[in-house]
Design a protein around this motif. Structure first.
Motif, PDB file in Angstrom:
ATOM      1  N   GLU A  51       0.815  -1.210   0.000  1.00 31.12           N
ATOM      2  CA  GLU A  51       0.000   0.000   0.000  1.00 31.12           C
ATOM      3  C   GLU A  51       0.850   1.263   0.000  1.00 31.12           C
ATOM      4  OE1 GLU A  51      -4.034  -0.789   2.311  1.00 31.12           O
ATOM      5  OE2 GLU A  51      -2.279  -1.580   3.326  1.00 31.12           O
ATOM      6  N   GLY A  52       2.003   1.174   0.663  1.00 35.96           N
ATOM      7  CA  GLY A  52       2.917   2.324   0.672  1.00 35.96           C
ATOM      8  C   GLY A  52       3.230   2.747  -0.767  1.00 35.96           C
ATOM      9  N   ASN A  53       3.253   1.773  -1.633  1.00 36.14           N
ATOM     10  CA  ASN A  53       3.508   1.985  -3.055  1.00 36.14           C
ATOM     11  C   ASN A  53       2.531   2.963  -3.718  1.00 36.14           C
ATOM     12  OD1 ASN A  53       4.379   1.303  -5.695  1.00 36.14           O
ATOM     13  ND2 ASN A  53       2.860  -0.325  -5.871  1.00 36.14           N
ATOM     14  N   TRP A  54       1.331   3.164  -3.092  1.00 34.17           N
ATOM     15  CA  TRP A  54       0.316   4.024  -3.717  1.00 34.17           C
ATOM     16  C   TRP A  54       0.122   5.364  -2.999  1.00 34.17           C
ATOM     17  CZ3 TRP A  54      -2.119   4.054  -8.310  1.00 34.17           C
ATOM     18  CH2 TRP A  54      -1.865   2.944  -9.129  1.00 34.17           C
ATOM     19  N   ILE A  55       0.871   5.613  -1.930  1.00 31.21           N
ATOM     20  CA  ILE A  55       0.626   6.866  -1.188  1.00 31.21           C
ATOM     21  C   ILE A  55       0.848   8.090  -2.084  1.00 31.21           C
ATOM     22  CG2 ILE A  55       1.447   8.332   0.725  1.00 31.21           C
ATOM     23  CD1 ILE A  55       1.859   5.719   2.323  1.00 31.21           C
ATOM     24  N   THR A  56       1.915   8.064  -2.856  1.00 30.38           N
ATOM     25  CA  THR A  56       2.205   9.250  -3.691  1.00 30.38           C
ATOM     26  C   THR A  56       1.299   9.318  -4.922  1.00 30.38           C
ATOM     27  OG1 THR A  56       3.889   7.965  -4.823  1.00 30.38           O
ATOM     28  CG2 THR A  56       4.641   9.407  -3.033  1.00 30.38           C
ATOM     29  N   ARG A  57       0.537   8.253  -5.176  1.00 25.70           N
ATOM     30  CA  ARG A  57      -0.289   8.252  -6.388  1.00 25.70           C
ATOM     31  C   ARG A  57      -1.784   8.207  -6.088  1.00 25.70           C
ATOM     32  NH1 ARG A  57       1.917   3.376  -9.558  1.00 25.70           N
ATOM     33  NH2 ARG A  57       2.538   2.639  -7.508  1.00 25.70           N
ATOM     34  N   MET A 120      -6.081  -0.698  -3.746  1.00 28.33           N
ATOM     35  CA  MET A 120      -6.202  -0.178  -2.369  1.00 28.33           C
ATOM     36  C   MET A 120      -7.595  -0.502  -1.823  1.00 28.33           C
ATOM     37  SD  MET A 120      -3.253   0.977  -1.910  1.00 28.33           S
ATOM     38  CE  MET A 120      -2.826  -0.323  -3.055  1.00 28.33           C
ATOM     39  N   GLY A 121      -8.571  -0.507  -2.716  1.00 27.91           N
ATOM     40  CA  GLY A 121      -9.929  -0.895  -2.311  1.00 27.91           C
ATOM     41  C   GLY A 121     -10.000  -2.379  -2.021  1.00 27.91           C
ATOM     42  N   ALA A 122      -9.442  -3.184  -2.941  1.00 23.85           N
ATOM     43  CA  ALA A 122      -9.528  -4.639  -2.759  1.00 23.85           C
ATOM     44  C   ALA A 122      -8.737  -5.090  -1.532  1.00 23.85           C
ATOM     45  CB  ALA A 122      -9.027  -5.352  -4.013  1.00 23.85           C
ATOM     46  N   ILE A 123      -7.602  -4.449  -1.274  1.00 27.68           N
ATOM     47  CA  ILE A 123      -6.836  -4.831  -0.072  1.00 27.68           C
ATOM     48  C   ILE A 123      -7.657  -4.508   1.179  1.00 27.68           C
ATOM     49  CG2 ILE A 123      -4.791  -4.298   1.340  1.00 27.68           C
ATOM     50  CD1 ILE A 123      -3.128  -4.210  -1.135  1.00 27.68           C
ATOM     51  N   GLU A 166     -15.396   1.234   0.568  1.00 29.02           N
ATOM     52  CA  GLU A 166     -15.883   2.519   0.041  1.00 29.02           C
ATOM     53  C   GLU A 166     -15.149   2.909  -1.242  1.00 29.02           C
ATOM     54  OE1 GLU A 166     -16.420   6.932  -0.120  1.00 29.02           O
ATOM     55  OE2 GLU A 166     -14.579   6.063   0.687  1.00 29.02           O
ATOM     56  N   ILE A 167     -13.860   2.585  -1.307  1.00 30.58           N
ATOM     57  CA  ILE A 167     -13.121   2.852  -2.560  1.00 30.58           C
ATOM     58  C   ILE A 167     -13.749   2.035  -3.699  1.00 30.58           C
ATOM     59  CG2 ILE A 167     -10.919   2.473  -3.783  1.00 30.58           C
ATOM     60  CD1 ILE A 167      -9.431   3.105  -1.186  1.00 30.58           C
ATOM     61  N   LEU A 168     -14.008   0.760  -3.424  1.00 28.99           N
ATOM     62  CA  LEU A 168     -14.580  -0.095  -4.474  1.00 28.99           C
ATOM     63  C   LEU A 168     -15.999   0.347  -4.842  1.00 28.99           C
ATOM     64  CD1 LEU A 168     -13.369  -3.677  -3.459  1.00 28.99           C
ATOM     65  CD2 LEU A 168     -12.496  -2.228  -5.291  1.00 28.99           C
ATOM     66  N   ASP A 184     -11.199  -5.999 -12.078  1.00 34.87           N
ATOM     67  CA  ASP A 184      -9.888  -6.626 -12.321  1.00 34.87           C
ATOM     68  C   ASP A 184      -9.150  -6.836 -10.989  1.00 34.87           C
ATOM     69  OD1 ASP A 184      -7.335  -7.215 -13.818  1.00 34.87           O
ATOM     70  OD2 ASP A 184      -6.762  -5.378 -12.751  1.00 34.87           O
ATOM     71  N   SER A 185      -9.303  -5.850 -10.110  1.00 35.89           N
ATOM     72  CA  SER A 185      -8.618  -5.930  -8.837  1.00 35.89           C
ATOM     73  C   SER A 185      -9.206  -7.062  -7.971  1.00 35.89           C
ATOM     74  CB  SER A 185      -8.771  -4.566  -8.156  1.00 35.89           C
ATOM     75  OG  SER A 185      -8.115  -4.576  -6.963  1.00 35.89           O
ATOM     76  N   ILE A 186     -10.528  -7.154  -7.943  1.00 33.93           N
ATOM     77  CA  ILE A 186     -11.162  -8.243  -7.171  1.00 33.93           C
ATOM     78  C   ILE A 186     -10.760  -9.588  -7.771  1.00 33.93           C
ATOM     79  CG2 ILE A 186     -13.392  -9.298  -6.559  1.00 33.93           C
ATOM     80  CD1 ILE A 186     -14.500  -6.386  -6.449  1.00 33.93           C
ATOM     81  N   ASP A 187     -10.686  -9.654  -9.087  1.00 34.84           N
ATOM     82  CA  ASP A 187     -10.294 -10.924  -9.744  1.00 34.84           C
ATOM     83  C   ASP A 187      -8.896 -11.356  -9.283  1.00 34.84           C
ATOM     84  OD1 ASP A 187     -12.635 -10.830 -11.098  1.00 34.84           O
ATOM     85  OD2 ASP A 187     -11.778 -10.241 -13.040  1.00 34.84           O
TER      86      ASP A 187
END
Ligand code: FAQ
Length: 314
Positions: A51-57, A120-123, A166-168, A184-187
């Motif tokens: 998840e840290g991988n997405w903080i800046t994005r 981030m939603g699926a996690i 909520e993201i999803l 795709d993420s849930i898959d």
């Protein structure tokens, strides 16, 4: 003598009396707890990486602030858990060493990559959802420090799960590309999430004793089934699908049936051959090496303080 102690110990467990660090306990109980709690702690710490991988994005400031807080929560969970394990007589350095040398495991789930924002939603929905399903019963685990640490962890995980859902939900109500990204993420995350509960009961060497000692309150398969039942209903609100053609309500069992799990994939990931195992361990080893100067400075300062105090007393 040992037999008498064991009888008293088991009797306490049966009467739901918590075991505390200074109480007598069988060596195997101590070792099982050190293994499980330290692996749990490592999972929280390694779990910050995907998840840290997405903080800046993150797509906006609000999402960024929430994700940052969530990742910080995971660090906190790791720290409570390392502290709980330390009460059993293992040092934090030893636990880190076990992680860095590959002796200690951490959850298989964190060896999968986070490819889109929807992850981030699926996690949150699936991974934190699975974590809560497993961890709420751990608030009643027989070892006091572990049980108490889990109370706060579960409160925070519950917030994490909702933010993921909520993201999803937002994506599922968005445009076609957003819906596709969520699906795709849930898959990608569904099957690895249900593997998080561990091997099936007849292939789980630790379950029997852990149930007898009330370290675990439910078996791996019992928790996995509860999780599938909950998700099979929640997906309806998202209007998306779970990637399992065999997922079907079974009236007779009062549960959802689900398709076969790819256990070969699970063991490959556990044994270090998942998509990101190498990268995750390298990141943790690098963090340890980069922190060497901080540890040295803190030790030098502590030694100086001790010296100063001794001189002042003389
Ligand atoms: N991954 O005999 P069992 C989170 C190993 S926290 C890797 O069934 P046990 C928060 C197991 O260690 C997620 N290895 O073992 C978050 C054993 O190997 P060993 C972590 C696995 O202990 C969210 C062997 O297989 N949660 O997600 C896995 O009775 C989002 C045989 O298995 C916990 O650690 C696996 N999935 O049952 C953070 C909860 N499953 O040690 C960031 C506490 C099994 O003998 C973002 N732990 N293995 O060499 C537990 O409840 C239990 O330890 C189980 C496994 C249920 C995980």
């Amino acid at each position: 003598m040992e037999k008498d102690f064991e009888k008293i110990f088991q009797d306490k467990i049966d009467r739901e009396v918590r075991i505390e660090p200074r109480d007598w306990m069988p060596e195997k109980y101590r070792q099982t707890l050190i293994r499980q709690i330290s692996q749990h702690a490592h999972s929280e710490i390694v779990g910050m990486l995907p998840e840290g991988n997405w903080i800046t994005r993150a797509p906006n400031l609000r999402r960024k602030a929430i994700l940052l807080a969530k990742v910080q929560d995971e660090a906190g969970h790791g720290l409570y858990l390392y502290s709980a394990a330390e009460t059993l007589g293992i040092s934090r350095d030893e636990m880190y060493h076990q992680l860095h040398t590959g002796k200690a495991k951490y959850s298989s789930i964190f060896n999968y990559p986070t490819l889109s924002w929807a992850d981030m939603g699926a996690i949150g929905w699936l991974v934190d959802g699975a974590a809560i399903m497993n961890q709420v019963p751990l608030c009643r685990t027989s070892f006091g420090p572990y049980a108490r640490a889990m109370v706060r962890v579960c409160k925070e995980e519950s917030f994490h799960q909702r933010q993921g859902f909520e993201i999803l939900l937002t994506l599922s109500r968005g445009n076609e590309a957003q819906k596709k990204m969520a699906q795709d993420s849930i898959d990608r995350w569904w099957w690895p999430s249900i593997m998080m509960f561990g091997p099936k009961d007849d292939e789980s060497p630790n379950t029997q004793l852990s149930m007898k000692w009330k370290i675990k309150r439910f078996t791996n398969d019992e928790l996995r089934q509860k999780f599938v039942d909950v998700c099979a209903e929640q997906i309806k609100i998202l209007g998306l699908t779970i990637p399992d053609p065999e997922l079907k309500w079974n009236e007779e069992r009062g549960h959802y049936d689900f398709g076969p799990i790819n256990w070969d994939e699970f063991w490959q990931v556990v044994q270090g051959n998942g998509p990101c195992n190498k990268e995750r361990l390298e990141a943790r080893r690098k963090a340890w090496d980069d922190g060497a100067w901080v540890r040295e400075a803190a030790s030098a300062y502590a030694a100086k303080r001790k010296n100063d105090t001794t001189e002042a007393a003389a």
